[in-house]
Design an enzyme around this catalytic site. Structure first.
Site, PDB file in Angstrom:
ATOM      1  N   LYS A   1       5.179  -4.127  -5.562  1.00 38.64           N
ATOM      2  CA  LYS A   1       6.633  -4.007  -5.671  1.00 38.64           C
ATOM      3  C   LYS A   1       7.322  -4.166  -4.328  1.00 38.64           C
ATOM      4  O   LYS A   1       8.344  -4.822  -4.214  1.00 38.64           O
ATOM      5  CB  LYS A   1       6.947  -2.625  -6.255  1.00 38.64           C
ATOM      6  CG  LYS A   1       8.414  -2.359  -6.495  1.00 38.64           C
ATOM      7  CD  LYS A   1       8.850  -3.000  -7.768  1.00 38.64           C
ATOM      8  CE  LYS A   1      10.330  -2.866  -8.005  1.00 38.64           C
ATOM      9  NZ  LYS A   1      10.789  -3.945  -8.901  1.00 38.64           N
TER      10      LYS A   1
ATOM     11  N   GLU B   1      15.362 -17.523 -11.736  1.00 42.78           N
ATOM     12  CA  GLU B   1      14.974 -16.128 -11.971  1.00 42.78           C
ATOM     13  C   GLU B   1      14.162 -16.014 -13.274  1.00 42.78           C
ATOM     14  O   GLU B   1      13.164 -15.305 -13.333  1.00 42.78           O
ATOM     15  CB  GLU B   1      16.229 -15.248 -11.996  1.00 42.78           C
ATOM     16  CG  GLU B   1      16.014 -13.784 -12.264  1.00 42.78           C
ATOM     17  CD  GLU B   1      15.078 -13.067 -11.294  1.00 42.78           C
ATOM     18  OE1 GLU B   1      14.709 -13.636 -10.269  1.00 42.78           O
ATOM     19  OE2 GLU B   1      14.691 -11.926 -11.606  1.00 42.78           O
TER      20      GLU B   1
ATOM     21  N   HIS C   1      14.986 -36.998 -11.896  1.00 44.15           N
ATOM     22  CA  HIS C   1      14.483 -37.404 -10.577  1.00 44.15           C
ATOM     23  C   HIS C   1      13.027 -37.008 -10.378  1.00 44.15           C
ATOM     24  O   HIS C   1      12.546 -36.966  -9.248  1.00 44.15           O
ATOM     25  CB  HIS C   1      15.365 -36.815  -9.470  1.00 44.15           C
ATOM     26  CG  HIS C   1      16.777 -37.323  -9.518  1.00 44.15           C
ATOM     27  ND1 HIS C   1      17.110 -38.624  -9.243  1.00 44.15           N
ATOM     28  CD2 HIS C   1      17.937 -36.704  -9.874  1.00 44.15           C
ATOM     29  CE1 HIS C   1      18.412 -38.796  -9.401  1.00 44.15           C
ATOM     30  NE2 HIS C   1      18.944 -37.637  -9.794  1.00 44.15           N
TER      31      HIS C   1
ATOM     32  N   CYS D   1       0.848  -1.196   0.000  1.00 40.94           N
ATOM     33  CA  CYS D   1       0.000   0.000   0.000  1.00 40.94           C
ATOM     34  C   CYS D   1       0.880   1.242   0.000  1.00 40.94           C
ATOM     35  O   CYS D   1       1.975   1.242   0.532  1.00 40.94           O
ATOM     36  CB  CYS D   1      -0.951   0.090   1.197  1.00 40.94           C
ATOM     37  SG  CYS D   1      -1.989  -1.342   1.414  1.00 40.94           S
TER      38      CYS D   1
ATOM     39  N   ARG E   1       3.322  -0.026  -5.157  1.00 40.35           N
ATOM     40  CA  ARG E   1       3.177  -0.647  -3.848  1.00 40.35           C
ATOM     41  C   ARG E   1       1.849  -1.386  -3.694  1.00 40.35           C
ATOM     42  O   ARG E   1       1.629  -2.093  -2.698  1.00 40.35           O
ATOM     43  CB  ARG E   1       3.266   0.414  -2.747  1.00 40.35           C
ATOM     44  CG  ARG E   1       4.567   1.168  -2.738  1.00 40.35           C
ATOM     45  CD  ARG E   1       4.571   2.222  -1.670  1.00 40.35           C
ATOM     46  NE  ARG E   1       4.514   1.617  -0.351  1.00 40.35           N
ATOM     47  CZ  ARG E   1       5.560   1.195   0.331  1.00 40.35           C
ATOM     48  NH1 ARG E   1       6.763   1.329  -0.179  1.00 40.35           N
ATOM     49  NH2 ARG E   1       5.428   0.646   1.510  1.00 40.35           N
TER      50      ARG E   1
ATOM     51  N   GLU F   1       5.469 -14.555 -13.094  1.00 44.81           N
ATOM     52  CA  GLU F   1       5.025 -13.309 -12.459  1.00 44.81           C
ATOM     53  C   GLU F   1       4.238 -12.404 -13.412  1.00 44.81           C
ATOM     54  O   GLU F   1       3.251 -11.801 -13.030  1.00 44.81           O
ATOM     55  CB  GLU F   1       6.297 -12.589 -12.012  1.00 44.81           C
ATOM     56  CG  GLU F   1       6.178 -11.582 -10.947  1.00 44.81           C
ATOM     57  CD  GLU F   1       7.554 -11.081 -10.509  1.00 44.81           C
ATOM     58  OE1 GLU F   1       7.589 -10.419  -9.495  1.00 44.81           O
ATOM     59  OE2 GLU F   1       8.578 -11.310 -11.190  1.00 44.81           O
TER      60      GLU F   1
ATOM     61  N   ASN G   1      -1.033   1.552   5.893  1.00 44.05           N
ATOM     62  CA  ASN G   1      -0.231   0.539   5.205  1.00 44.05           C
ATOM     63  C   ASN G   1       0.296  -0.406   6.276  1.00 44.05           C
ATOM     64  O   ASN G   1       0.940   0.059   7.222  1.00 44.05           O
ATOM     65  CB  ASN G   1       0.925   1.258   4.477  1.00 44.05           C
ATOM     66  CG  ASN G   1       2.013   0.317   4.022  1.00 44.05           C
ATOM     67  OD1 ASN G   1       1.750  -0.845   3.742  1.00 44.05           O
ATOM     68  ND2 ASN G   1       3.236   0.801   3.945  1.00 44.05           N
ATOM     69  N   GLY G   2       0.029  -1.697   6.160  1.00 41.01           N
ATOM     70  CA  GLY G   2       0.524  -2.649   7.170  1.00 41.01           C
ATOM     71  C   GLY G   2      -0.574  -3.602   7.608  1.00 41.01           C
ATOM     72  O   GLY G   2      -1.621  -3.705   6.956  1.00 41.01           O
TER      73      GLY G   2
ATOM     74  N   TRP H   1      -3.038  -2.600  -1.530  1.00 44.26           N
ATOM     75  CA  TRP H   1      -2.768  -4.005  -1.831  1.00 44.26           C
ATOM     76  C   TRP H   1      -3.453  -4.769  -0.707  1.00 44.26           C
ATOM     77  O   TRP H   1      -3.021  -4.728   0.439  1.00 44.26           O
ATOM     78  CB  TRP H   1      -1.259  -4.260  -1.844  1.00 44.26           C
ATOM     79  CG  TRP H   1      -0.899  -5.659  -2.249  1.00 44.26           C
ATOM     80  CD1 TRP H   1      -0.762  -6.145  -3.515  1.00 44.26           C
ATOM     81  CD2 TRP H   1      -0.611  -6.763  -1.371  1.00 44.26           C
ATOM     82  NE1 TRP H   1      -0.422  -7.479  -3.482  1.00 44.26           N
ATOM     83  CE2 TRP H   1      -0.317  -7.883  -2.186  1.00 44.26           C
ATOM     84  CE3 TRP H   1      -0.573  -6.924   0.012  1.00 44.26           C
ATOM     85  CZ2 TRP H   1       0.009  -9.122  -1.653  1.00 44.26           C
ATOM     86  CZ3 TRP H   1      -0.245  -8.171   0.541  1.00 44.26           C
ATOM     87  CH2 TRP H   1       0.033  -9.249  -0.297  1.00 44.26           C
TER      88      TRP H   1
ATOM     89  N   LYS I   1      10.308 -14.718 -13.484  1.00 44.75           N
ATOM     90  CA  LYS I   1       9.881 -13.611 -14.352  1.00 44.75           C
ATOM     91  C   LYS I   1       8.698 -14.043 -15.201  1.00 44.75           C
ATOM     92  O   LYS I   1       7.716 -13.326 -15.320  1.00 44.75           O
ATOM     93  CB  LYS I   1      11.009 -13.146 -15.289  1.00 44.75           C
ATOM     94  CG  LYS I   1      12.173 -12.411 -14.691  1.00 44.75           C
ATOM     95  CD  LYS I   1      11.865 -11.044 -14.174  1.00 44.75           C
ATOM     96  CE  LYS I   1      11.395 -11.086 -12.758  1.00 44.75           C
ATOM     97  NZ  LYS I   1      12.346 -10.924 -11.713  1.00 44.75           N
TER      98      LYS I   1
HETATM   99  O1  M6R Z   1      12.739  -5.294  -2.435  1.00 42.50           O
HETATM  100  P1  M6R Z   1      13.224  -6.714  -2.338  1.00 42.50           P
HETATM  101  O2  M6R Z   1      14.404  -6.981  -3.202  1.00 42.50           O
HETATM  102  O3  M6R Z   1      13.475  -7.113  -0.893  1.00 42.50           O
HETATM  103  O4  M6R Z   1      12.024  -7.583  -2.843  1.00 42.50           O
HETATM  104  C1  M6R Z   1      12.058  -8.974  -2.794  1.00 42.50           C
HETATM  105  C2  M6R Z   1      10.974  -9.601  -3.632  1.00 42.50           C
HETATM  106  O5  M6R Z   1       9.704  -9.211  -3.172  1.00 42.50           O
HETATM  107  C3  M6R Z   1      11.101  -9.225  -5.103  1.00 42.50           C
HETATM  108  O6  M6R Z   1      12.358  -9.540  -5.607  1.00 42.50           O
HETATM  109  C4  M6R Z   1      10.033  -9.948  -5.949  1.00 42.50           C
HETATM  110  O7  M6R Z   1      10.273 -11.318  -5.937  1.00 42.50           O
HETATM  111  C5  M6R Z   1      10.020  -9.396  -7.366  1.00 42.50           C
HETATM  112  N1  M6R Z   1       8.683  -9.052  -7.726  1.00 42.50           N
HETATM  113  C6  M6R Z   1      10.521 -10.345  -8.378  1.00 42.50           C
HETATM  114  O8  M6R Z   1      10.462  -9.827  -9.659  1.00 42.50           O
END
Ligand code: M6R
Length: 609
Positions: free
Chosen positions: A604, A481, A504, A2, A27, A488, A98-99, A74, A485
């Site tokens: 984010k 990674e 396996h 948020c 956020r 996501e 926020n929280g 969020w 991506k």
């Molecule tokens: O701000 P941070 O690097 O601590 O965030 C960690 C993860 O939330 C962040 O890398 C998330 O996995 C991304 N959306 C991946 O693209």
């Protein structure tokens, strides 16, 4: 998560609040709202969806006013809908949050017994009611907020206005960021400096348990026991340009293409002709690192994958034991910490709740010291660490991390080289690794030229439901990674495996409908990987191989494609091979028509547990 923005000004603040929310939308973006106080009346507008949906409602029926609070959500408690959107109003009080408030159920029950009726499913409305109760007892808004936050368990950043106190906004923070923007004859609150860049670059970062009261005249900060306290003012280096999308279709695309520059910035003035320069890790850094006997790395998501690559590097070149763990696991288990262990937190935002909690937990576990590898200089992680290494990627707006990852790798490569030299790595190999790191920005630039081929390849993913990513050694985290991506932003289910694990279990999934993406750098593991690829071919799987130009890989008679990359050396190859995987995910998502920069259900900055 948020985002919060608030203002006390002489001009109408609603347009400023909306602009601030747009900068904070990374956020959270499932609903948004704002409230403005004018002549003892609060005007509020809220809508499900993006900030622009709420903006359209506001523009259809705008209202004036110089004091206001706003929020982009969020969802944690309650589905994303208008009733659950902030700001929440109870009695005289209007509040954004926020929280997560952990004891909200018992507080809510007590308030219901007093006759309060709640109109949302949120924990936030309970806070607004508590502030209202405290005002009814004769407290000022500031006193009422102080009394309220003392009763709360959990994490919050809040901004509150009261019908009875025109021109005043009270904010508070614990476990979630909140800062003050100092203007001329106007003052602001925001979740980050980006939200306020349009109005001021003078920033005061609040500390844990601070409560602040802003008005046009100034900002007064108080500790939880109500004592006034001073906090330093900083000049933010952010410019409005840094958060512009420019000619790119999405922020993610812009950020992928910014990587050569971003990585060069990470390396600048930190590595010279003779290797890593002294004092790169902050005051006392070289002395502390000289005592390191082992490393624990803690992070989440993409940052965790960067940590996994570093494990391969540090163990190979510095011969120091490294463990890497996701923060949400580490914080709740009794990790054994051998003497001389360095704790490293990797976080783009420096505000990830699990990573911060792990850092705080590490304090009582007897580490040699903590190092934060982070992209946001004034973040909580940086402020709480003994040593820091900023990644200097610039603001990353796309929810999917791209340049944050490659700059983290560049920073971790600097650390690896520092430790490797200290541990006596052979000087010829050390010089070779340094030369490779110098080449990294150019190698990434070359890899970006694969984009036209990747766009063609991406088309074949449009109807897919699943994909498998394979890698070996330091390229296993690269495969992880790549799969993160893809899932996501394109919502295609993707899994990554160390290629040797295929037989396996996951091999059972391979058929003509399953694309298998393999990362194939040149090196001692290439022949092993080729055997794994044969296993896929033999089962009719479609292979997409990202191969080093120097690697001999045969396309074979079956379906699939090979894309050639000049990795620029074995050490930097993980960073270079990441780039085509980012491009692949990006173009698949674009072709599938998803919301690339703000994928569903995500945010984010993950500031809740
Ligand atoms: O701000 P941070 O690097 O601590 O965030 C960690 C993860 O939330 C962040 O890398 C998330 O996995 C991304 N959306 C991946 O693209």
């Amino acid at each position: 998560m948020c985002g919060i923005v608030a203002a006390a000004a002489q001009r109408d603040v609603a347009p400023l609040l909306i602009a601030g929310l747009k900068a904070l939308e990374y956020r959270g973006y499932d609903s948004a709202g704002l409230a403005v106080l004018e002549a003892g009346q609060v005007h509020r507008v809220r809508a499900k969806g993006k900030v622009r949906e709420m903006e359209a409602l506001y523009l259809a029926d705008p209202f004036p006013g110089g004091t206001g609070i706003a929020h982009t959500r969020w969802a944690t408690h309650g589905v994303p809908n208008e009733a659950n959107a902030h700001p929440h109003m109870v009695g005289r009080v209007t509040l954004v949050h926020n929280g997560i408030i952990e004891n909200y159920v018992s507080l809510r029950t007590e308030l219901q017994a007093k006759g309060y009726v709640f109109t949302s499913e949120t924990d936030t409305e309970v806070m607004a009611a508590l502030v209202d109760v405290n005002i009814s007892k004769g407290m000022s808004l500031r006193e009422a907020v102080l009394a309220t936050v003392r009763e709360l368990e959990g994490a919050y950043a809040i901004a509150v206005i009261s019908r009875d106190e025109p021109g005043r906004v009270v904010g508070a923070r614990r476990g979630a960021p909140l800062l003050i923007g100092v203007g001329i004859g106007e003052n602001f609150l925001g979740s980050d400096a980006q939200a306020l860049v349009q109005v001021t670059n003078k920033i005061i970062y609040l500390e844990e348990d601070d409560v602040v009261e802003i008005s046009r005249e100034g900002a007064r900060i108080y500790t939880l026991d109500g004592k006034p306290v001073e906090r330093a003012t900083h000049e933010s280096e952010l410019s409005a340009d840094a958060v512009e999308r420019g000619e790119y279709r999405h922020y993610m695309q812009k950020e992928i293409f910014e990587q050569p520059r971003a990585v060069a910035n990470t390396l600048e003035a930190r590595i010279g002709a003779g290797g890593v320069l002294p004092n790169v890790f902050g005051i006392g850094g070289d002395e502390l690192l000289a005592k390191v006997k082992g490393v624990h790395i803690i992070a989440c998501g993409t940052s965790y994958h960067a940590g996994m690559v570093a494990k391969y590097w540090i163990e190979e070149y510095a011969r120091l034991p490294v463990s890497v763990e996701v923060a949400s696991e580490y914080r709740y288990r009794e990790a054994v910490v051998p003497e001389g262990t360095l704790f490293i937190a990797i976080s783009q935002s420096g505000e990830t709740a699990d990573t911060l909690a792990a850092m705080r937990e590490s304090r009582r576990r007897g580490y040699l010291g903590t190092l934060a590898i982070c992209n946001v200089p004034e973040s909580s992680a940086v402020r709480e660490a003994d040593l820091k290494l900023m990644t200097r990627a610039g603001p990353e707006i796309g929810v999917a991390s791209t340049k944050a990852f490659t700059t983290q790798l560049a920073a971790l490569a600097l650390l690896t080289l520092h430790l490797a030299k200290q541990q006596g790595l052979d000087s010829a190999r050390y010089n070779d690794l340094c030369a490779q790191l110098h080449r990294l920005p150019r190698a990434i630039d070359e890899a970006l030229k694969l984009e036209p081929q990747i766009i063609e390849l991406a088309a074949s993913f449009i109807p897919r439901h699943h994909a498998l990513f394979l890698g070996r050694g330091a390229h296993f985290p690269v495969a992880l990674e790549g799969s993160l991506k893809l899932k996501e932003i394109s919502y295609i289910h993707a899994e990554a495996y160390p290629a040797g694990e295929l037989k396996h279990g996951p091999l059972a999934l391979v058929d003509e409908d399953m694309p298998v993406v393999a990362v194939a750098p040149n090196g001692p593991l290439l022949d092993k990987l080729k055997s794994n690829l044969q296993e896929v071919r033999a089962r009719g799987g479609e292979l997409i191989v990202f191969a080093d130009s120097a690697a001999h890989i045969d396309g074979g008679a079956t379906r699939g494609s090979i894309l050639r990359i000049d990795a620029g050396g074995d050490f930097i190859a993980p960073a270079v091979f990441t780039v085509p995987l980012q491009l692949l995910a990006y173009h698949v998502a674009v072709l599938r028509g998803t919301d690339v920069d703000q994928p569903r259900n995500l945010a984010k900055s993950v500031t809740v547990e």
